[in-house]
Design an enzyme around this catalytic site. Sequence first.
Site, PDB file in Angstrom:
ATOM      1  N   ASP A  81       0.895  -1.356  -0.148  1.00  0.00           N
ATOM      2  CA  ASP A  81      -0.117   0.117  -0.035  1.00  0.00           C
ATOM      3  C   ASP A  81       0.953   1.092  -0.008  1.00  0.00           C
ATOM      4  O   ASP A  81       2.109   1.221   0.341  1.00  0.00           O
ATOM      5  CB  ASP A  81      -1.195   0.230   1.130  1.00  0.00           C
ATOM      6  CG  ASP A  81      -0.390   0.006   2.454  1.00  0.00           C
ATOM      7  OD1 ASP A  81       0.778  -0.642   2.686  1.00  0.00           O
ATOM      8  OD2 ASP A  81      -0.641   0.576   3.586  1.00  0.00           O
ATOM      9  N   GLU A 146      -0.321  -1.241   6.077  1.00  0.00           N
ATOM     10  CA  GLU A 146       0.948  -0.825   6.483  1.00  0.00           C
ATOM     11  C   GLU A 146       0.865   0.768   6.902  1.00  0.00           C
ATOM     12  O   GLU A 146       1.101   1.150   8.145  1.00  0.00           O
ATOM     13  CB  GLU A 146       2.269  -1.304   5.663  1.00  0.00           C
ATOM     14  CG  GLU A 146       3.231  -1.164   6.882  1.00  0.00           C
ATOM     15  CD  GLU A 146       4.099   0.359   6.748  1.00  0.00           C
ATOM     16  OE1 GLU A 146       4.792   0.553   7.498  1.00  0.00           O
ATOM     17  OE2 GLU A 146       3.722   1.109   5.821  1.00  0.00           O
TER      18      GLU A 146
END
Length: 403
Positions: A81, A146
């Site tokens: 991400d 994350e």
Amino acid sequence: MNIQFNKVLEKAQEYKDNISKFLRDMIAIPSESCREKEVILRIKEEMEKVGFDKVEIDPMGNILGYIGHGKHIIAMDAHIDTVGVGDSSLWEYEPYKGYEDDEIIIGRGASDQEGGMASMVYAGKIIKDLGLEDDYTLIITGTVQEEDCDGLCWQYLINESGIKPEFVVITEPTSLNVYRGQRGRMEIKVTTKGLSCHGSAPERGENAIYKMAPILNQLKALHENLYVDEFLGKGSLTVSEVFFTSPSRCAVADSCTISIDRRLTWGETWEGALQEIRNLPGVKSVNAEVSMYNYEKPAYTGLVYPTECYFPAWVVEEEHGACQTVVKAYEELFNNKPLVDKWTFSTNGVSIMGRYGISCIGFGPGHEDQAHAPNERTWKDELVKCAAMYAVIPKIYVNKYAK
């Protein structure tokens, strides 16, 4: 040990264009936290194309690619991400289309940290091409959320999927240095309560914003006096957000909340960090509430896995086999000694090592100062060198350092 290190470097160089194209493809797919589905599917396609033994996507949406069937479980991790673009006027190139020349690749996620994923996937191909399998199972993970909540993905992998490696390589950007620790962090909120009234007669109420004012100055002073660790450095805090509630612009505020980004150095605890704030005179005088935030956002799959916003500091000793494995790989491939250091920012190691005590070491392409920056970039030679490193690390570990 039977590794021809020159052959590994040759193979990695041979796949330079493939690695670059794969990274450009990932950059082209917007993949902010909780919206990673399409980039996960693109990674799955590449893993299957290069010959991974097994590829699966778990209920949280993390992708796991397997190489080998040995008893020693080794993992390599990249969160896939990214943060958002920010002010697009600060970018010289369209952030998702990016830019490429012979040396660099520009685009959101280039360093933080889809470059690590590109190198890992082609390390898997190098392992297959050169027969570097051994008594290990390598799990290459592309993890989600994350940027929103570092380490949440690994809480899920360890607690729910039962994946407990002996050793994890984190492929966040390290400028090809070997990193063995980082400060932890907390997300803290402080709330003052007041009494609203009409703004024409403020003496009838209690202004919650005014109650917060001395607390802000005391927090600034607290930051200057936090504990300093010899390796990880100083703890820190900063006020990152301010919120309030009020019936209208013509009224006295009846609550005020601030967010604090608290960085924990080695030896500090979450309990101690909260108590330091609760002990401030301004907090005590108005009975302000001090607590940790919780994270409860759904993954792109819809799964919600709540956690408190506490992310422990961690350190691996330089003499530990995990650290020495990565140092040995670097020395054999590049005939030089690496710099062994630490991250400034936070990584999934907060769970892997910080919560669960599983040794992890950082080695990744890209530079830490590119994270979250406009015109984010990475360097092709680093992508190639990391692919070579990731290909030899598992075999070195099981032959020299595994128990």
